[in-house]
Design an enzyme around this catalytic site. Structure first.
Site, PDB file in Angstrom:
ATOM      1  N   GLN A 249      47.031  23.655  35.475  1.00 33.94           N
ATOM      2  CA  GLN A 249      47.818  24.879  35.383  1.00 33.94           C
ATOM      3  C   GLN A 249      47.221  25.779  34.308  1.00 33.94           C
ATOM      4  OE1 GLN A 249      50.068  25.737  37.526  1.00 33.94           O
ATOM      5  NE2 GLN A 249      50.289  23.758  38.565  1.00 33.94           N
TER       6      GLN A 249
ATOM      7  N   CYS B   1      37.808  46.310  31.377  1.00 36.73           N
ATOM      8  CA  CYS B   1      37.805  44.942  31.896  1.00 36.73           C
ATOM      9  C   CYS B   1      38.650  44.847  33.158  1.00 36.73           C
ATOM     10  CB  CYS B   1      38.337  43.981  30.836  1.00 36.73           C
ATOM     11  SG  CYS B   1      38.500  42.281  31.405  1.00 36.73           S
TER      12      CYS B   1
ATOM     13  N   CYS C 112      51.277  28.564  44.669  1.00 37.29           N
ATOM     14  CA  CYS C 112      50.635  29.695  44.007  1.00 37.29           C
ATOM     15  C   CYS C 112      50.399  30.835  44.997  1.00 37.29           C
ATOM     16  CB  CYS C 112      49.313  29.262  43.364  1.00 37.29           C
ATOM     17  SG  CYS C 112      48.114  28.619  44.546  1.00 37.29           S
TER      18      CYS C 112
ATOM     19  N   CYS D   7      42.670  42.022  33.809  1.00 34.22           N
ATOM     20  CA  CYS D   7      44.102  42.326  33.881  1.00 34.22           C
ATOM     21  C   CYS D   7      44.294  43.670  34.570  1.00 34.22           C
ATOM     22  CB  CYS D   7      44.720  42.392  32.490  1.00 34.22           C
ATOM     23  SG  CYS D   7      44.584  40.858  31.552  1.00 34.22           S
TER      24      CYS D   7
END
Length: 407
Positions: free
Chosen positions: A243, A66, A364, A69
């Site tokens: 958020q 994946c 951010c 991450c």
């Protein structure tokens, strides 16, 4: 070829110095010795000869395939230091430095919103996240990032894809956890007709979704998808910014409240649906300014329906084209500003020459934050401290709050 990783790039790739320049190796850590075949500036078919003491076993069974991450192979302490370093490096690039408060990291399985990629298959639906640097979809039934309530929506999402997905094009499903059920927004589905809309409404009811939006149209509303900000309840419009985690949101709110202290009159710029404005209105008068009419409507409705708030004034205004001017900050004790990733250069230029005592800048993007910080400091503000909040575990993404005060 054997190389030693010197540092990490901004996307988490290991970088080594080769005879002709930088060599990139994904999934590595500084100090690791790696051997493989050099192909351009990439090391292929590599293996770790000497692992770092910070290397750990990834907690997620999907980590190798994946692309959601990128840092699960690193210890929490390493990732925390790396993210602090990203922000410090951005400030240093503008010739700035600051005091840093200890990083706050959201726990695993806490993401309340995710965008899922999906395709209809011959026998059902393939759904998950993209593999790293690929359009291949990887199923993630045991994802360690998403809140369990989001994982519980997967059967219902698959039912939607089976009904309205395509075997030739990808469907994007944004699912958000709310107090009243999942809020689902689908992009790329089949065009709506009466029969499809009826079937989609049945899926919404069967799986308990609060709302279903299909290619921009709300096709089913079982109940309003509610979010809580302080004592206020808000029903955000489809796709409204929130958020990433409740824990991260609370950390940012606590930090903003600490930064502005006992301010009694506050301006909240890029207020969204009231993440900061509504809780802060429990103790101060707030002018909340946001450019999206649907979000300001949701904020105003929540403020009007919540008892115990000080006066909340809501204004719809494009702050990029028409920032608040100097005279509009007269009598204001503090400003909270939370712009998109590009920052708010025009508005920061006005704030830099304002007399507002305290500014809590939420960001951010460390690069745009550092640029805006330099502008404020040139205007006479000091950067008192920075708080980094890691809502996006195991990624390169960083949230932060900086406190600026008039010297």
């Amino acid at each position: 070829m054997k190389v030693t990783i010197d540092r990490l790039g901004h996307l988490g790739d290991g970088i080594a110095q080769g005879p002709l320049g930088a060599i990139f190796v994904p999934g590595m850590l500084p100090g690791e010795e790696v051997e493989g075949d050099l192909q351009g500036d990439q090391l292929a078919d590599y293996r770790i000869v000497t692992p770092s003491v910070d290397r750990v076993k990834p907690p997620c069974p999907h980590a190798k395939t994946c692309g959601g991450c990128m840092m699960q192979h690193a210890s929490e302490a390493f990732v925390a230091d790396w993210k602090l370093g990203i922000v410090k490096g951005a400030l240093a690039g503008q010739g700035l430095e600051a005091e840093f408060r200890p990083i706050i990291t959201s726990p695993p399985k806490s993401r309340r919103r995710a965008t899922i990629a999906a395709r209809r298959t011959k026998n059902g639906a393939l759904m998950g996240f993209h593999a790293r640097a690929s359009d291949m979809v990887v199923e993630v039934p045991n994802c360690q990032l998403l809140h369990p309530d989001l994982l519980a929506t997967f059967p219902g999402l698959q039912a939607l894809v089976k009904l309205g997905g395509s075997r030739t094009a990808e469907v994007s499903l944004t699912v958000t956890r709310s107090l009243s059920g999942a809020d689902v927004m689908v992009v790329g589905g089949k065009p709506l007709d009466g029969q499809l809309q009826l079937e989609l409404a049945r899926v919404t009811e069967t799986y308990g979704f609060a709302r279903l939006t299909w290619n921009g149209d709300t096709v089913a509303l079982r109940t309003a998808p509610m979010q809580r900000f302080g004592r206020a309840l808000v029903s955000p419009p489809p796709g409204a910014f929130l958020q990433a985690t409740v824990e991260g949101e609370q950390a940012l709110l606590r930090t903003v409240a600490l930064a502005i202290g006992p301010a009694k009159k506050i301006v909240d710029l890029f207020a969204g649906v009231g993440t900061f404005a509504l809780p802060l209105a429990e103790r101060a008068e707030v002018l909340a300014v946001e450019g999206e009419p649907a979000m300001t409507a949701a904020l105003a409705k929540a403020a009007n329906n919540t008892e115990g708030l000080k006066r909340v004034t809501v204004e719809t205004r494009d702050l990029f084209r028409r920032p608040l001017e100097d005279d509009e900050f007269k009598g204001i004790d503090a400003v909270v500003i939370d712009p998109p990733r590009a920052g708010a250069e025009a508005q920061m230029a006005v704030l830099a020459r304002s007399k507002v005592p305290v500014i809590a800048s939420v960001s951010c993007n460390p690069i745009s934050f550092a640029r805006d910080a330099k502008m404020l400091i040139a205007g006479g503000y000091s950067l008192d401290w920075v708080q980094v909040v890691d809502q996006f575990r195991w990624s390169a993404h960083v949230e932060l709050v900086g406190r600026f005060s008039r010297t």
